[in-house]
Each structure stands twice: as C-alpha cells, then as structure tokens.
Design a protein around this motif. Structure first.
Motif: not given
Length: 937
Positions: A827-847
């Motif tokens: 599975x290769x994560x979309x870079x849209x998730x990776x870009x906000x994984x540090x700043x966004x708690x929501x994206x952190x949980x999704x990732x």
C-alpha cells in the motif's frame, strides 16, 4: 449611368451621327444630279457625258458595293447581292456603250445595239435576286399561288400598258420585226420586274429587312424610269442628261447604299432588339390577300379604257384578261381548298388543346391586362375548391394573399417589360384563396397572351409543408426539438452582425451535464434520453423570450443571451452571470425518470461578445470556459478569460512536440530511492520519466502526462517507461546492485491490448530479471475499469513474479473496493495524507488507521512525499515501514543512483525500530501525477 453604359451610349450616338451624315451625302448627290439635269448641265457636251458616263459610274458603284457586301461574313443572302451586282454591272455596261456612241464617236446610237443587249440583261439577274430574297413557300400550293400572283400582277400591268401605249408601239413598228421586238422588250421586262417587286414585297424574309427594303426601292425607281422612257411621248423627245436620268442615277445610288446603310443603322441602334409589336392583323397580310382583286381591277381598267376610247378591243388584251381571270379563279380555288384544310386542322388542334386543358390537373387561367380573369379551366374545382365559372370575371388581386400581392405585381410588371425573346415565361409562387377560405401555396408558370397573361398553376401546399418540415428537421435536434448547432451558430452570427453588433452584452453559454454518462451506464440510454428531454424543457423555459436555447450534441447544451444595448458592462456581466447561475440551479434539480429520482449537475461556461469577434471564436471561448468549470470541480459557472485560450495554445503546442519526443530521444529515466524508515537502507527505486524538450525546457510528469492522456500518448509512454526501467534494472543487477524497481502503470494500460501479458513475460525473460525485481504500481481507480478483468490480469502478473502495489491509497472512491478484490502486496499512501500528517490531527488519525489496515492485512506500506524529518518520525511511529521523498533524496540519474546504491544508506532520525520491507515497492500515478518535483542534478 455606369461607365460602360455611358461608353455604349456615346458609341451609339456617334454611329447614329455617321448614318445621318451618309444619308445627307446621298441626298446631296441625288439632288445635285437632279438640279444639273434640270438646268441642262450648262452645255450639251457635258449633258451627254453626265447622262451616259455619269449613269455608268453610278451603276458601277452599285455593282462594286453589292459585290463587296456579298463577301462579308454578316451577309445572309450572298447569291441575291451577287445577282444585284451583276444587274448593276449590266446597266453600267449599257450606259458606257451608249456614251461611246454619243460622246466619243459623236454618232447616233444604232437600233438595235450592244447597249440594248446590256440593258435587257439588267432585269433577269434582278428578278432572280428578288426570288432569292423571297420567303420560300412551305408547300406546292404556295409555289403555285406565288406564280399565279406574279402573273396576276404582270398580266394586269400588261393589259393596262398595252391598252395605253404598247399597242400603238407595236403597230407603229410593225413593218420591222427587230425594232418592234426591241421596243416591246423593255416594257415587258419592266412589267416582269415590277410584278416581282410587288409580289415579293409582302413575302420577303424578315432577315436584314432594312437593306432589302432599300434595294427594292432602288430597283422600283429604276423600273419607273424605264417605263417612262418606253412611253411614246418621252421616247421621241429623250436626250441624254435630261431630268429622267436623275431617277436612274438615284436608283443606282440607293442600291449601292442599301447594304451598308442598313448595317450602320443596326449599329446605331446598339444591337438592341425592337420592342414587342402590338397585336393586330399585319398590313402585309391584308395587302397580299387583296392582290388578286387588285389585279382583276387593273385588268378591268385596261379593257374599260379601250371601250371608252371607242377602240376595238385588241386580241392581246382579251387573251391576257382571260388568262388573268383564269389565274384568279384557279388561285381562289386553291385558297378555298387550303382554307378548308386549315379550318379542319384548326378545329382538330382546338379540340386537342381543349381536351388537354380540361383534362389537366393544373389550373389554366387567362387574365386580361386589367387583371380580370377571362378563362379558368375546370381543374379549379378540384384544386381550389371553387367553380371555374365563379372565378371568371373576378379580379386576380382579390384571390392572392395580401402579403404576397406586392411581390406578385412587381414580378408581373418586370416580366411584361422584358423582351419576349429574352424571357418567354416566368415562374412565381404565392398563396391563393381556396373555396373554404384557407390559403393554398400555388406555383404558377406565366406567359404572355395577346396583351394579357396565361397562368399555368398547380397546388404545391404539401410540398411547401414538406420543405418547411425538412428545414425544421435540419435546424433542430430530433430528440429535444431545440435548435441544433447549425441553427444556433446562425443565430449567433445574426446577433453579432445585427444592429447591436457592437453591444458587448451579448453572451453565449455552453452547458454540460455532469454525471450524465453515469446515468446512461446505470439506467440505460432510454433513461438518458428522457433526462435530456426534461433538461431541454427546463432550459427552454428558463431563458428569456428573445434568447435561444440549443442542444449541441450529447449532453452539451448552449444558450444565446442577446444584449439590451446597455452601456454598463459590469452590470450586464452580473446579470448574465445570474442567468447562468439560475440555469445551473434549475438543471441541477432532481429528475424523475421511471419513478426514480436522478441527479446530475451542470457546468456552465460564459463568454461575452467583443468588438469584431466572430461567431466561431465566441462559441470557442464559451466552450473553453465550460471545460474550465468542469476542471475546477464541476457544478459551477465560469467566465471566459483570455488566459484560457493561452493555456489551450500551450497544451496544443506541448502535445504537438510530445508526438515526436519519444522517437527523438528527448525522454530520460530517473529513479528515486525508496528508503527503510528504520535502517535508512535503499529497499527499491521508483522509476520516473522526465522530458527535456529540444528547446531545453524540462517538463515534470504532472505537465506532460496530462497532455499524453489527451493525445492518447499515455500507452506509448507507459510501454517505454516499463521497457527502460526493466532494461536498466537488469544492467544494475549484473553490476552487483539487484535492487527492485517499481514502475507506475495505469489500470487502463494493463488491460490495453497493446500491452498483452506475454509481452511483459517476454521482457522479463529477455533481460533475465529475477522474480520480485519488478513492482507494478496500480495508478488509477477509473470506475469504468472492470475489476474482474483487472483481477485476472494482476493474478497472472503475480505468477510471473511481479509484485503489485496500490498507489494513491487514501484518495479515490474505489480504494477500499480495490483493496478488497485485487491481489495487492504493498500500500502506497497518497502524498496528500503525508503532507499534513504532522500539522493535522485529523489527517494523523486517518493515516494511522490506513497503516493499521495495511499491517493487519500483512502488507507493506510506503509513504510518498516524505520531505522533512518530522514526517519520518510521525510515519515510523504509526507503523509505516518505508518512504520516499526529499527527506532522503530526489530523483537521480543513472550515475548518481549507482553511487547511492554503493553507499546504500541514508541518515534517518533516531527512534523506535519497525519491521523492514524486504521486497520492492511500486510507485503509481494518481489523479494528481504528484511525483517529487525535483530536476535531475
């Protein structure tokens, strides 16, 4: 008057002046000769010269003139003018011989002499020439009547002449045969010539009528002078140079002038045909019919003269009169039989044409010049639903539709003013009142008839209706009955070329229904047609009365919003934008089809008219704005901006250069390392294409792949990328760097017949690439792709030792379905998730949740776009095993890649260790084509 017309008028005036000068010169010569002859020429010797050699010169001029005219191309009766030339030459020779005796030899002219022979040879050629000019009879009876008419005229003249003078001459010269015969030969030949002149005057051919008339006048004047010369009173006292010679002189000059004067007169008329003759009985025909009776009257006068003078009626008079009467009886009998035959033929033809007229399905009407109908055929009952007797006597104008009356009157006036030879008939269409009060479309062929008009009319109402229906079908969409592209373009052209062509408030709207294809695929084409019909109805009801709604094809519609002439451009743009937004909301409301609720959206592009813009450019601008609205998220209104056209030009140029870029070697293959987030070791490399054009411009995949998709070059580029990546991976393996390589391919290309399964197996075999050394990243989630076929293809690839990665996981609606059905290893994560994984708690949980799914399914994970150390720590803490991005390295060329493989380690932040990915990782292309945008160094 135009310049050519003025020039023609000037030439006509000049030619007319020349004709008048020639006629004045001719009249002056004749008058001068007549005055000289009347005064005796001043001396006896000069009188003899002018009376003999002057007449000879005039006859010679006539002979040469007729001869020259006979040799021209425009002469139609060449033989007749040659005979006139010979006749004039005989007169020239006779006068020359007469002058030889009187002037040169100074001796009396003997009787008979050579001059008499030449003078007697004057009449026969002239008689034959007149016969050539005559209109030939069409039957034997006509030839017989022509001969009888000539004898009637000649016999009557002979009777009258014999009674008045010839009998006295014959008796006075009775003792000598030669003088008596010579004395009688002149008048008899003159009588024959006069008979031909009179008989043929009303039978001559209409061709070159002016020349023939002038020639006949010259011959007639010569005959009159010959008759006066042979009379006993003048012959005894005649001397050369007297006034009688002026008649012969004028006759010769008239014959000389005849052909050339008529020619100049025709040029003076400018070659224009004469106007139409007024109907009526021809004068020539009336006089020709009276010829037998006039001849009998003349013959009767000759006999009465002898009786009143107490003379014994001469046997010549009796015999001639009897033959004249007999000829008259025979001629009248022939004419009677001919008239009976003509009457029968006329009655037969009349019955024939009456049957044709009465049996014809067309209505034949005869109108008087005043417009009153004088005759209407019985077909009017069937065609017009009105009795023919009812229409007779009515005004034609009262039966024609008032809107068509002016056009009909104008056409009829123009037709009557034209020359019948140039335009014998004309055609016109109008609406005609029927017996039920309705209007019928009638087509009429109009011709002239004795000052009035004949109308041959037929009902073409059904044809007009069919033409109107065909025209409507050609200009309207058959499904929605809205104007089609052709009619819409014509109305746009009319709006731009009308009185408000400078009004920039005129706008064109292009409308596309978003999601319509899904309705077609899901519910069928019948449901799609019903949706288009309802959408068309909503669109037609939403535009203003003066605007135009049209269907251009498929699910594309258009609207023309005409300007109101207002000067406030910003207010006008706001108004049109509100109209477009109202249309968008109206078209986006739910549709009810077969009891089910269906939803589609509308993307609308708006373009305003500009000064001097063409309809094609205006519609193109609206189309570009509509596609910008679809690209911007759909269900929106977009106004055209000039930058849109510049973008299209740039993409077109880019696509043109892309066609030859692969063959010209402008593409290069780069590789970006995929690094373990725990050890920093390189586990795989991701193959990426870069295009450096001949102009030195470097294009990233985000730019050229979009153009490749539009130009159908994606398949060719994918095959090149696969072949190059496998070849270079095999070369690195032989050099001691057996690192797996991942190649991003679309699902559409994997199912394309241009890339069969055997070609990938042959590629791996040819380059001896070991199992697990190739990773294919599945790049898109197109809903049109069949998962069954894709699953079968991926299973077959895995049997070849190819590993499968699911690229762009976390974006797209088909990700979960693909994960459920497809044989995926990574599975290769979309870079849209990776870009906000540090700043966004929501994206952190999704990732974190997605990585947990991959871990639970036993799959490896790769994070794309890892650019900063903080992202490395966060992803490693969530269980991500590998990453690629600027935090480790950008895309590298082959030389730098081998150096990195030799080093085989990148520094990673310290932290908790995670499991190591021992297999390769694929790289796929999602909707954003988001590889790391770093040029090769």
């Amino acid at each position: 008057m135009s310049a050519p017309g003025a020039l023609m008028a000037r030439d006509t005036v000049a030619t007319g002046s020349a004709v008048l000068r020639h006629q004045l010169v001719l009249a002056a010569l004749c008058a001068g000769y007549g005055v000289g002859a009347g005064l005796g020429w001043g001396s006896e010797q000069l009188a003899l010269i002018m009376g003999d050699f002057g007449l000879s010169a005039a006859a010679l001029v006539a002979a040469v003139s007729c001869l020259l005219y006979a040799r021209t191309e425009e002469c139609r009766f060449r033989s007749a003018w040659l005979l006139f030339s010979l006749s004039s030459f005989m007169a020239c020779a006779g006068n020359a011989v007469w002058g030889w005796y009187e002037v040169v030899l100074a001796a009396p002219v003997p009787t008979p002499s050579a001059a008499d022979l030449f003078f007697m040879c004057f009449a026969p050629p002239a008689i034959v020439g007149l016969l050539v000019l005559a209109k030939r009879p069409v039957s034997r009876a006509g030839w017989v009547c022509l001969g009888l008419d000539a004898w009637l005229i000649g016999g009557s003249l002979l009777t009258l002449s014999w009674s008045l003078a010839l009998a006295h001459t014959a008796h006075a010269q009775g003792e000598s045969v030669a003088p008596a015969a010579l004395a009688l030969a002149y008048p008899l030949l003159d009588i024959v010539l006069v008979s031909m002149v009179l008989a043929l005057h009303f039978r001559r051919s209409p061709a070159n009528r002016s020349a023939v008339n002038t020639a006949i006048a010259g011959l007639a004047l010569t005959v009159v002078c010959d008759a006066l010369f042979t009379s006993p009173l003048l012959r005894e006292s005649y001397r050369s140079g007297q006034l009688l010679d002026a008649g012969w002189f004028a006759g010769s000059l008239l014959l000389a002038y005849a052909p050339w004067g008529a020619r100049h007169a025709s040029r003076a008329a400018g070659g224009r045909p004469s106007g139409p003759r007024r109907p009526g009985r021809p004068l020539g025909g009336s006089l020709a019919a009276l010829t037998p009776y006039l001849a009998a009257a003349v013959c009767t006068l000759g006999i009465l003269y002898s009786v009143t003078q107490d003379r014994r009626v001469d046997r010549v008079v009796v015999i001639t009169a009897c033959t004249v009467v007999l000829a008259l009886v025979v001629r009248q009998g022939i004419m009677l039989l001919d008239n009976i035959a003509l009457a029968q033929e006329l009655a037969q033809k009349e019955n024939h044409f009456r049957s044709l007229v009465q049996g014809s399905s067309d209505v034949i009407m005869i109108a008087a010049p005043s417009g009153v109908l004088r005759y209407v055929s019985p077909a009017a009952t069937k065609v017009y639903g009105r009795d023919a007797e009812e229409l007779v006597g009515s005004e034609l104008a009262s039966l024609i539709h008032p809107e068509d009356l002016g056009r009909v009157v104008h056409e009829l006036r123009r037709f009557l003013a034209a020359q019948p030879a140039d335009e014998p008939t004309t055609r016109m269409e109008c609406r005609f009142r029927s017996g039920t009060g309705t209007w019928l479309n009638v087509e009429s062929t109009v011709s002239r008839h004795q000052g009035g008009l004949i109308f041959n009319s037929r009902d073409v109402t059904e044809r007009v209706r069919l033409q109107a229906q065909l025209q409507h079908n050609a200009e309207h969409d058959p499904l929605t009955d809205l104007p089609n592209r052709a009619l819409f373009t014509a109305r746009v052209r009319g709006a731009l070329a009308g009185r408000r062509s400078g009004d920039q408030g005129t706008a064109v709207l292009f409308i596309d229904l978003d999601g319509f294809k899904g309705v077609n695929d899901r519910l069928g084409h019948q449901a799609g047609d019903e949706l288009l019909i309802q959408a068309a109805r909503r669109l037609a009801e939403s535009v203003r009365a003066g605007d135009t709604a049209a269907r251009l094809g498929g699910d594309e519609f258009a609207a023309l919003i005409t300007g109101d002439g207002g000067c406030d451009q910003s207010a006008r743009e706001l108004q049109v934008h509100e109209i477009a937004d109202r249309l968008r909301l109206m078209l986006s409301q739910p549709y009810t089809i077969d009891g089910a609720e269906v939803r589609v959206a509308a993307s609308i592009g708006v373009a305003f008219a500009e000064p001097s813009i063409s309809p094609t450019d205006l519609m193109r601008n609206a189309d570009l704005a509509m596609y910008r609205a679809k690209a911007g998220g759909k269900d929106r209104v977009e106004l055209y901006a000039p930058q849109m056209q510049a973008d299209v030009v740039r993409r077109t140029e880019l696509a043109t250069r892309l066609r030859t870029a692969l063959h010209d070697g402008e593409f290069a293959l780069l590789h970006q390392p995929v690094v373990s987030l725990t050890t920093g070791r390189i586990s795989a490399v991701s193959a990426q294409a870069r295009w450096r054009s001949a102009q030195g411009i470097l294009f990233t995949p985000a730019e050229f792949l979009r153009v490749a998709d539009e130009g159908n070059r994606a398949a060719e580029l994918g095959r090149w990328l696969l072949e190059e990546a496998v070849e270079q991976a095999a070369e690195r393996g032989r050099l001691g760097h057996p690192t797996p390589v991942s190649v991003r391919l679309s699902a559409r290309l994997l199912l394309d017949r241009s890339l069969p399964l055997g070609s990938i197996e042959a590629l791996l075999t040819r380059h001896q690439l070991p199992s697990g050394a190739l990773i294919i990243e599945l790049a898109d989630s197109d809903p049109r792709i069949s998962f069954d076929e894709l699953e079968q293809r991926l299973v077959a690839l895995r049997r070849l030792g190819v590993r499968i990665a699911l690229d762009g996981f976390g974006s797209g609606y088909a990700a979960i379905n693909a994960l459920r059905r497809l044989p995926v290893d990574v599975l290769k994560l979309d870079r849209g998730l990776v870009e906000g994984v540090v700043e966004s708690a929501r994206l952190h949980k999704i990732t974190s949740g997605l990585l947990r799914i991959a871990r639970d399914l036993g799959m490896h994970s790769v994070a794309d776009g890892v650019d900063v150390p903080e992202q490395v720590l966060a992803l490693r803490a969530m269980g991500c095993t590998h990453g690629q991005g600027m935090a480790f390295s950008g895309p590298l060329d082959e030389y730098r890649l081998r150096r990195a493989l030799v080093r085989d380690e990148y520094p990673v932040p310290a932290g908790m260790a995670l499991p190591l990915l021992t297999a390769g990782i694929p790289q796929a292309r999602n909707g954003s084509n988001s590889e790391t945008r770093v040029p090769p160094t």
